[in-house]
Motif scaffolding. Structure first.
Motif, short mmCIF file in Angstrom:
data_model
loop_
_atom_site.label_atom_id
_atom_site.label_comp_id
_atom_site.label_asym_id
_atom_site.label_seq_id
_atom_site.Cartn_x
_atom_site.Cartn_y
_atom_site.Cartn_z
N ASP A 177 0.76 -1.19 -0.31
CA ASP A 177 0.09 -0.10 -0.10
C ASP A 177 0.84 1.13 0.00
OD1 ASP A 177 -1.69 1.92 0.48
OD2 ASP A 177 -3.20 0.81 1.64
N SER A 178 1.30 1.62 -1.10
CA SER A 178 2.17 2.91 -1.18
C SER A 178 1.71 4.05 -0.78
CB SER A 178 2.75 2.81 -2.67
OG SER A 178 1.43 3.38 -3.60
N ARG A 179 0.44 4.29 -0.76
CA ARG A 179 -0.22 5.60 -0.27
C ARG A 179 0.02 5.71 1.25
NH1 ARG A 179 -3.71 9.66 -1.87
NH2 ARG A 179 -5.09 10.34 0.01
N VAL A 180 -0.40 4.55 1.86
CA VAL A 180 -0.04 4.36 3.36
C VAL A 180 1.21 4.68 3.81
CG1 VAL A 180 -0.43 2.76 5.28
CG2 VAL A 180 -2.43 3.18 3.79
N GLN A 181 2.07 3.91 3.02
CA GLN A 181 3.56 3.87 3.29
C GLN A 181 4.03 5.44 3.37
OE1 GLN A 181 6.04 0.81 1.47
NE2 GLN A 181 4.16 0.00 0.95
N LYS A 182 3.62 6.11 2.04
CA LYS A 182 4.28 7.22 1.95
C LYS A 182 3.86 8.44 2.94
CE LYS A 182 3.08 6.97 -2.44
NZ LYS A 182 2.96 7.36 -3.76
N ILE A 183 2.51 8.48 3.37
CA ILE A 183 1.97 9.19 4.25
C ILE A 183 2.57 8.94 5.60
CG2 ILE A 183 -0.10 9.66 5.84
CD1 ILE A 183 -1.90 9.17 3.24
N ALA A 184 2.74 7.75 6.16
CA ALA A 184 3.44 7.38 7.47
C ALA A 184 4.74 7.91 7.53
CB ALA A 184 3.39 5.85 7.56
N ARG A 185 5.44 7.71 6.40
CA ARG A 185 6.86 8.21 6.49
C ARG A 185 7.32 10.01 6.40
NH1 ARG A 185 11.21 4.42 3.49
NH2 ARG A 185 12.35 6.40 3.70
N SER A 186 6.29 10.42 5.56
CA SER A 186 6.27 11.90 5.69
C SER A 186 5.66 12.48 6.70
CB SER A 186 5.40 12.29 4.35
OG SER A 186 5.95 12.05 3.19
N ALA A 187 4.67 11.82 7.39
CA ALA A 187 4.37 12.64 8.67
C ALA A 187 5.44 12.39 9.73
CB ALA A 187 3.12 11.78 9.18
N ALA A 188 6.15 11.09 9.84
CA ALA A 188 7.34 11.09 10.69
C ALA A 188 8.42 12.04 10.16
CB ALA A 188 7.78 9.77 10.90
N GLU A 189 8.77 12.15 9.21
CA GLU A 189 9.69 13.14 8.79
C GLU A 189 9.48 14.64 9.13
OE1 GLU A 189 10.24 12.27 4.80
OE2 GLU A 189 10.87 10.24 5.01
N ALA A 190 8.09 14.91 9.24
CA ALA A 190 7.93 16.37 9.55
C ALA A 190 7.51 16.57 10.92
CB ALA A 190 6.31 16.51 8.97
N GLY A 191 8.11 15.58 11.78
CA GLY A 191 8.17 15.77 13.44
C GLY A 191 7.24 15.06 13.99
N TRP A 192 6.19 14.08 13.46
CA TRP A 192 5.19 13.62 14.24
C TRP A 192 5.47 12.19 14.66
CZ3 TRP A 192 0.96 16.80 15.40
CH2 TRP A 192 0.80 17.63 14.32
N ASP A 193 5.06 11.86 15.77
CA ASP A 193 5.51 10.57 16.11
C ASP A 193 4.52 9.63 15.82
OD1 ASP A 193 6.23 8.29 17.79
OD2 ASP A 193 5.47 9.07 19.73
N VAL A 194 4.85 8.84 14.93
CA VAL A 194 3.76 7.86 14.05
C VAL A 194 4.06 6.51 14.51
CG1 VAL A 194 2.97 7.29 11.90
CG2 VAL A 194 3.85 9.71 12.19
N THR A 195 2.74 6.03 14.84
CA THR A 195 2.63 4.65 14.82
C THR A 195 1.77 4.07 13.84
OG1 THR A 195 3.41 4.59 17.13
CG2 THR A 195 2.06 2.46 16.37
N LEU A 196 1.76 3.06 12.91
CA LEU A 196 0.96 2.57 11.86
C LEU A 196 0.32 1.09 12.26
CD1 LEU A 196 -0.32 2.78 9.06
CD2 LEU A 196 1.69 2.45 8.21
N LEU A 197 -0.71 1.07 12.61
CA LEU A 197 -1.44 -0.11 12.86
C LEU A 197 -2.03 -0.92 11.60
CD1 LEU A 197 -2.95 0.75 16.37
CD2 LEU A 197 -0.70 -0.15 15.93
#
Length: 517
Positions: free
Chosen positions: A10-30
């Motif tokens: 799921d490339s959309r989900v992967q890209k969103i999670a990575r970009s949010a983390a790179e922008a400074g958010w603490d991201v957990t993807l379940l």
């Protein structure tokens, strides 16, 4: 972030999670584990966790029953059929060994004794074969019991209408109780994480996120809920062949859509449909699923060469299709056209293990073009663009389904960044874009003659279509960097004063484990 799949692919989900983390958010993807084991890995700076999800509520009550009148010999559900079939195979394996041992000892036995032993073993082999046929018959009847209910008969339609009339949008609890399996798997973990924001991908996760928001509010905590609508649910072809699936999921979506604090989606037209469908107070933000070259790990190996993988030279005309393989994607048109496109090769970058893909290969063999059809596996999403660039034409032959009509799909942007001339079917949004930009030719969906015309036209003058990519602002507007800024803006509007300022979306050294779809 919540998604109802295993994240890989799921490339959309992967890209969103990575970009949010790179922008400074603490991201957990379940996500959902493919088995009963929890799995974890890093996706850039985001943590991915796949949760085991038992799904007993996804099974209908008739699957646990026997049908004595129609199929009296059917095995009862519960595993007895599999046990009996395996027992027969074990017996046959034992007999094969006993036959081999007897033949080894044949010289040590008298002729009469050898004949008796052989006859005895043949009788046992015959008995095992008959028992195998009996088990097969009863198992087939059991499968008929399971598959015989299509949920499209008058009784099931009446059942659906009854619960809709009685409970309105809450009817999904009766019509599609399997949606609770997601809640029971994801809900406790969300509560444990105590997030400030939940990003729910698509319609199944909307309810999980909304219920987490409701529970948090009861405890005095605020959760901001972002609903990312990947598709327009009324336009989806039901994933199950029964009348309850779509009404149930639409009711579930309607019940929980009002709890979303912000909505994201994949195209302006879908944004407009969602606003009207759910009477949203503002239009959803559009987040295009464009390529993310910046997510390529620094230690990543060079992408494979498409032509080398196909075993062809640089002068051979090559069409490419990348993404999901299914009948509604129109790949039959592509194969059927090959006999009328002499010398042209086709690369399908798909999941090779799918039965549909095997059927396409068999179809090509019957048409005598198997040597010009190349089935290749997926590559990581950050390698897609350079991998596809080895082709001459990017093909999108999808059929005219409602959700195909309203968005520019992922492969459209991937082909564009690979600077490929396009041949696309006449689905509304994509056809209009191609005609406006001059990137390629449009053909009538499912029309092999028109497809051959379009391919021949593009191959005859590729420079004409390649010139479209020199248009100022075209490709820069279709980058993931621009989409990541939209995403971060939505988050910061919902949670002002949190996180760090978004500066650059730099690539990380950790590879994601996904591939294109």
């Amino acid at each position: 972030m919540l998604v109802d799949n295993r994240v890989e692919g799921d490339s959309r989900v992967q890209k969103i999670a990575r970009s949010a983390a790179e922008a400074g958010w603490d991201v957990t993807l379940l996500g959902r584990s493919p088995d009963d084991l929890e799995r974890r890995w890093q996706l850039g700076d985001a943590e991915v966790r796949l949760l085991p999800m038992p799904d007993p509520l996804d099974r209908r009550r008739h699957e646990f029953r026997r049908s004595w009148l129609r199929w009296p010999l059917a095995y009862r559900p519960g595993g007895i059929a599999e046990h009996r079939a395996q027992w027969v195979r074990a017996w046959q394996a034992d007999l094969a060994v006993r036959v081999a041992l007897l033949e080894q000892r044949a010289g040590q036995l008298s002729p009469a004794r050898l004949r008796r032993a052989r006859r005895a073993l043949r009788r046992r082999e015959t008995a095992a074969g008959l028992l195998g046929r009996w088990v097969w018959l009863r198992t087939k009847m059991m499968h008929r019991v399971r598959s015989g209910r299509k949920f499209r008969n008058p009784w099931d339609r009446a059942y659906t209408l009854f619960w809709q009339a009685l409970r309105g949008d809450r009817a999904w609890r009766r019509l599609e109780p399997g949606l609770w399996d997601y809640e029971l798997a994801y809900g406790p973990e969300i509560d444990r994480l105590r997030p400030d924001l939940v990003h729910a991908h698509d319609f199944r996760m909307l309810g999980v996120g909304a219920r987490a928001k409701i529970r948090a509010a009861a405890q005095g905590r605020r959760i901001a809920l972002v609903w990312d609508a990947h598709e327009f649910l009324p336009g989806i072809r039901p994933w199950r062949d029964h009348a309850r699936w779509l009404p149930a999921h639409r009711a579930h979506e309607r019940e929980y859509a009002p709890f979303a604090d912000a909505v994201l989606t994949v195209s302006p037209e879908l944004a407009d449909l969602l606003r009207r469908e759910h009477r949203l107070p503002e239009p959803p933000a559009v987040l295009l699923n464009t390529p993310a070259a910046e997510h390529r790990p620094t230690d990543d190996a060079p992408p494979p060469d498409l032509r080398t993988e196909c075993g062809i030279g640089a002068d051979v005309p090559l069409l490419v299709y990348s993404g999901a393989a299914a009948p509604q994607r129109g790949l039959d048109t592509l194969v059927d056209a090959l006999p009328r496109l002499p010398g042209v090769h086709v690369a399908l970058v798909v999941n090779p293990a799918l039965r549909y893909v095997e059927q396409l290969a068999a179809r090509a063999a019957r048409l005598g073009v198997a040597d010009r059809l190349h089935v290749l596996p997926y590559v990581p999403h950050w390698q897609v663009v350079p991998f596809l660039a080895g082709a001459d034409v990017g093909v999108i032959p999808i059929h005219r389904w409602p959700n195909h009509e309203i968005a520019l799909i992922t492969k459209f942007f991937e082909y564009s960044h690979a600077r490929l001339p396009l041949v696309v079917s006449d689905v509304r949004t994509m056809a209009a874009t191609v005609r406006e930009t001059g990137q390629g030719e449009v053909f009538r969906a499912g029309d092999v003659d028109d497809f051959v015309r379009a391919v021949t036209t593009v191959l005859g003058d590729p420079a004409r279509y390649l010139a479209a990519y020199d248009r100022p602002g075209l490709l820069p507007g279709w980058t993931w960097r621009a989409q990541a800024e939209v995403l971060d803006g939505v988050y910061r509007r919902l949670l002002p004063g949190t996180g760090q300022p978004a500066t650059a979306f730099a690539a990380t050294t950790d590879p994601s484990r996904g591939a294109i779809r």
